[in-house]
Design a protein around this motif. Structure first.
Motif, PDB file in Angstrom:
ATOM      1  N   LYS A  12       0.922  -1.036  -0.062  1.00 14.40           N
ATOM      2  CA  LYS A  12       0.060  -0.091  -0.002  1.00 14.40           C
ATOM      3  C   LYS A  12       0.984   1.117   0.005  1.00 14.40           C
ATOM      4  CE  LYS A  12      -3.296   2.853   1.847  1.00 14.40           C
ATOM      5  NZ  LYS A  12      -3.863   3.788   3.013  1.00 14.40           N
ATOM      6  N   GLY A  16      -5.223  10.259   0.311  1.00 15.82           N
ATOM      7  CA  GLY A  16      -4.860  11.602   0.592  1.00 15.82           C
ATOM      8  C   GLY A  16      -6.147  12.672   0.419  1.00 15.82           C
ATOM      9  N   GLY A  44      -9.264  11.944  -2.123  1.00 14.61           N
ATOM     10  CA  GLY A  44     -10.576  11.037  -1.654  1.00 14.61           C
ATOM     11  C   GLY A  44     -11.081  11.596  -0.380  1.00 14.61           C
ATOM     12  N   ALA A  81     -15.001  13.308  -0.033  1.00 14.35           N
ATOM     13  CA  ALA A  81     -15.796  12.445   0.842  1.00 14.35           C
ATOM     14  C   ALA A  81     -16.184  13.076   2.171  1.00 14.35           C
ATOM     15  CB  ALA A  81     -14.814  11.140   1.419  1.00 14.35           C
ATOM     16  N   THR A 135     -16.129  12.079  -5.879  1.00 16.81           N
ATOM     17  CA  THR A 135     -15.038  11.583  -5.212  1.00 16.81           C
ATOM     18  C   THR A 135     -14.363  10.441  -6.144  1.00 16.81           C
ATOM     19  OG1 THR A 135     -16.173  11.950  -3.160  1.00 16.81           O
ATOM     20  CG2 THR A 135     -14.442  10.548  -3.066  1.00 16.81           C
ATOM     21  N   MET A 165     -10.374  10.189  -7.296  1.00 17.13           N
ATOM     22  CA  MET A 165      -9.565   9.019  -6.999  1.00 17.13           C
ATOM     23  C   MET A 165      -9.251   8.308  -8.538  1.00 17.13           C
ATOM     24  SD  MET A 165      -8.920   8.724  -3.956  1.00 17.13           S
ATOM     25  CE  MET A 165      -7.908   7.226  -4.078  1.00 17.13           C
ATOM     26  N   GLY A 214      -8.430   3.037  -2.394  1.00 14.61           N
ATOM     27  CA  GLY A 214      -9.407   3.517  -1.487  1.00 14.61           C
ATOM     28  C   GLY A 214     -10.629   4.160  -2.470  1.00 14.61           C
ATOM     29  N   ASP A 215     -11.972   3.847  -2.224  1.00 18.83           N
ATOM     30  CA  ASP A 215     -12.939   4.420  -3.232  1.00 18.83           C
ATOM     31  C   ASP A 215     -14.217   4.430  -2.215  1.00 18.83           C
ATOM     32  OD1 ASP A 215     -13.841   4.846  -5.852  1.00 18.83           O
ATOM     33  OD2 ASP A 215     -13.707   2.902  -6.627  1.00 18.83           O
ATOM     34  N   VAL A 216     -15.221   4.933  -3.202  1.00 15.88           N
ATOM     35  CA  VAL A 216     -16.470   4.988  -2.717  1.00 15.88           C
ATOM     36  C   VAL A 216     -17.180   3.906  -3.324  1.00 15.88           C
ATOM     37  CG1 VAL A 216     -18.637   6.626  -2.468  1.00 15.88           C
ATOM     38  CG2 VAL A 216     -16.501   7.456  -3.363  1.00 15.88           C
ATOM     39  N   ILE A 226     -17.080   4.461   2.457  1.00 20.16           N
ATOM     40  CA  ILE A 226     -15.917   4.654   2.105  1.00 20.16           C
ATOM     41  C   ILE A 226     -15.185   3.055   2.230  1.00 20.16           C
ATOM     42  CG2 ILE A 226     -13.867   5.656   2.285  1.00 20.16           C
ATOM     43  CD1 ILE A 226     -15.903   7.331   0.915  1.00 20.16           C
ATOM     44  N   LEU A 227     -14.383   2.737   0.995  1.00 25.20           N
ATOM     45  CA  LEU A 227     -13.614   1.523   1.284  1.00 25.20           C
ATOM     46  C   LEU A 227     -12.247   2.164   1.311  1.00 25.20           C
ATOM     47  CD1 LEU A 227     -12.543  -1.448   0.795  1.00 25.20           C
ATOM     48  CD2 LEU A 227     -12.652  -1.004  -1.526  1.00 25.20           C
ATOM     49  N   SER A 228     -11.529   2.082   2.437  1.00 24.84           N
ATOM     50  CA  SER A 228     -10.406   2.405   2.844  1.00 24.84           C
ATOM     51  C   SER A 228      -9.341   1.557   2.309  1.00 24.84           C
ATOM     52  CB  SER A 228      -9.949   2.372   4.226  1.00 24.84           C
ATOM     53  OG  SER A 228      -8.646   2.771   4.379  1.00 24.84           O
ATOM     54  N   GLY A 229      -8.145   1.989   1.717  1.00 26.35           N
ATOM     55  CA  GLY A 229      -7.148   1.056   1.279  1.00 26.35           C
ATOM     56  C   GLY A 229      -6.452   0.121   2.193  1.00 26.35           C
ATOM     57  N   ASP A 230      -6.691   0.610   3.499  1.00 22.36           N
ATOM     58  CA  ASP A 230      -6.285  -0.052   4.733  1.00 22.36           C
ATOM     59  C   ASP A 230      -7.322  -1.163   5.040  1.00 22.36           C
ATOM     60  OD1 ASP A 230      -4.172   1.943   4.909  1.00 22.36           O
ATOM     61  OD2 ASP A 230      -5.297   3.027   6.297  1.00 22.36           O
ATOM     62  N   VAL A 283     -11.322  10.582   6.534  1.00 18.56           N
ATOM     63  CA  VAL A 283     -12.515  10.073   6.994  1.00 18.56           C
ATOM     64  C   VAL A 283     -12.546   8.538   7.227  1.00 18.56           C
ATOM     65  CG1 VAL A 283     -13.958  11.735   5.595  1.00 18.56           C
ATOM     66  CG2 VAL A 283     -13.265   9.581   4.785  1.00 18.56           C
ATOM     67  N   THR A 284     -11.299   8.123   7.206  1.00 19.90           N
ATOM     68  CA  THR A 284     -11.162   6.443   7.246  1.00 19.90           C
ATOM     69  C   THR A 284     -10.357   6.117   8.455  1.00 19.90           C
ATOM     70  OG1 THR A 284      -9.255   6.684   5.872  1.00 19.90           O
ATOM     71  CG2 THR A 284     -11.794   5.903   4.958  1.00 19.90           C
TER      72      THR A 284
HETATM   73  O1  IP8 Z   1      -6.780   6.847   2.079  1.00 20.58           O
HETATM   74  C1  IP8 Z   1      -9.830   6.507   1.274  1.00 20.58           C
HETATM   75  O2  IP8 Z   1      -8.688   5.696   1.376  1.00 20.58           O
HETATM   76  P1  IP8 Z   1      -7.485   5.237   2.453  1.00 20.58           P
HETATM   77  C2  IP8 Z   1     -10.709   6.498   0.258  1.00 20.58           C
HETATM   78  O3  IP8 Z   1      -6.712   4.320   1.796  1.00 20.58           O
HETATM   79  C3  IP8 Z   1     -11.563   7.639  -0.097  1.00 20.58           C
HETATM   80  O4  IP8 Z   1      -8.291   5.581   3.555  1.00 20.58           O
HETATM   81  C4  IP8 Z   1     -12.197   7.927  -1.251  1.00 20.58           C
HETATM   82  C5  IP8 Z   1     -11.488   8.590   0.885  1.00 20.58           C
END
Ligand code: IP8
Ligand code: ATP
Length: 271
Positions: free
Chosen positions: A11, A57, A60, A64, A85, A89, A145-147, A157-161, A221-222
């Motif tokens: 990641k 960053g 997104g 969001a 959003t 992304m 990470g996406d909506v 929201i799907l976080s990359g984490d 937001v994640t």
């Molecule tokens: O930055 C968040 O992904 P993250 C994705 O990996 C959005 O938590 C769309 C905010």
């Protein structure tokens, strides 16, 4: 189709590849180019299968938050926000894919919202079979990470984490590496506390030693580092170790991809 090699999931944190700290909708192209080079050099030298996931960053997190996408579908505002959003992304994703391709990796954009479904913010469906086929061909899928559509909330929201441990488990990854703008997990936020100490290894056995953990200075937001750690501890529960390293220190990601360990914070099962 050729059997794939040991899988590495990497990641690239939004805190490294964008100007997240400054809340500026800009790519940190110096970091992105360097990391793309390190990934490609290690991949050519070691020959592993690879999935890259990148964070958001401000690309997104800012839209969001503006459209309250983390609070579910309440009206037309979230529909506009979904489109805005995701488009933002996609712009970031195409820059990441381009950077990797220019260095010589056969990278391919992989849109999570096209095939993934959440339930209360957790993935319940994701096209891992498509990823398997891509990996079998030697491609390098680049997700982010996406909506997404959420069965309970309408949107989430799907976080990359969250995506990283999900994929690592489903695709049986051998290594999981996350790069951030800090050297790992510290006992306090290192950006606010000069005396913060790095935790070289974390498990459910010593996680209570962390005194302060939160998010970055930028909009998020994640859940920032706290959520990241929670996700990785869950991954450790199923026996898959991961490591958070600095993406700011030149050469570190390459060393890690080549097999180096103990370069940041290792998250492992309690022994
Ligand atoms: O930055 C968040 O992904 P993250 C994705 O990996 C959005 O938590 C769309 C905010
Ligand atoms: P993105 O979600 O956009 O991909 P990221 O995954 O790269 O971002 P963040 O979620 O912003 O990274 O997490 C990194 C930030 O976490 C650091 O900038 C740091 O200030 C903050 N942080 C808070 N508490 C801690 C802690 N105890 N240890 C390490 N970092 C911490």
């Amino acid at each position: 189709m050729a059997k794939r090699k040991e899988l590495v999931v990497v990641k690239l944190g939004g805190s490294v590849i964008t100007l997240k700290d400054q809340n500026r909708l800009e790519i940190n192209s110096g970091n992105l180019e360097r990391l793309a080079k390190e990934i490609t050099e290690a991949w050519k030298a070691k020959g592993f299968s690879l999935v890259v996931v990148h964070g958001a960053g401000p690309f997104g997190h800012v839209p969001a938050k503006k459209y309250e996408l983390d609070k579910g579908l309440k009206g037309d505002k979230q529909v506009i926000g979904f489109s805005e959003t995701h488009a933002s992304m996609e712009r970031l994703n195409s820059r990441v894919v381009d950077a990797l391709r220019r260095k010589g990796l056969d990278a391919v954009a992989f849109q999570p919202s096209a095939g993934g479904i959440l339930r209360n913010g957790k993935l319940v469906k994701f096209p891992v079979d498509v990823l398997e086929n891509m990996l079998g061909m030697g491609l390098v899928p680049v997700a982010y990470g996406d909506v997404l559509f959420d069965e309970e909330r309408g949107v989430s929201i799907l976080s990359g984490d969250h995506l990283v441990p999900y994929l690592a488990e489903k695709l049986k990854a051998g290594r999981v590496i996350l790069v951030a703008d800090v050297g790992g997990v510290y006992n306090k936020d290192p950006k606010k506390n000069m005396d913060a100490k790095i935790m070289k290894e974390l498990s459910r056995g010593n996680v209570h030693e962390i005194k302060e953990i939160g998010s970055s200075r930028g909009v998020d937001v994640t859940g920032g580092m706290e959520k990241k750690l929670e996700e990785l501890l869950r991954l450790a529960d199923v026996g898959i170790e991961s490591e958070i390293i600095s993406g700011l220190e030149p050469g570190l990601l390459k060393r890690s991809l080549l097999g180096g360990k103990g370069l940041g914070t290792i998250i492992k099962k309690k022994t």
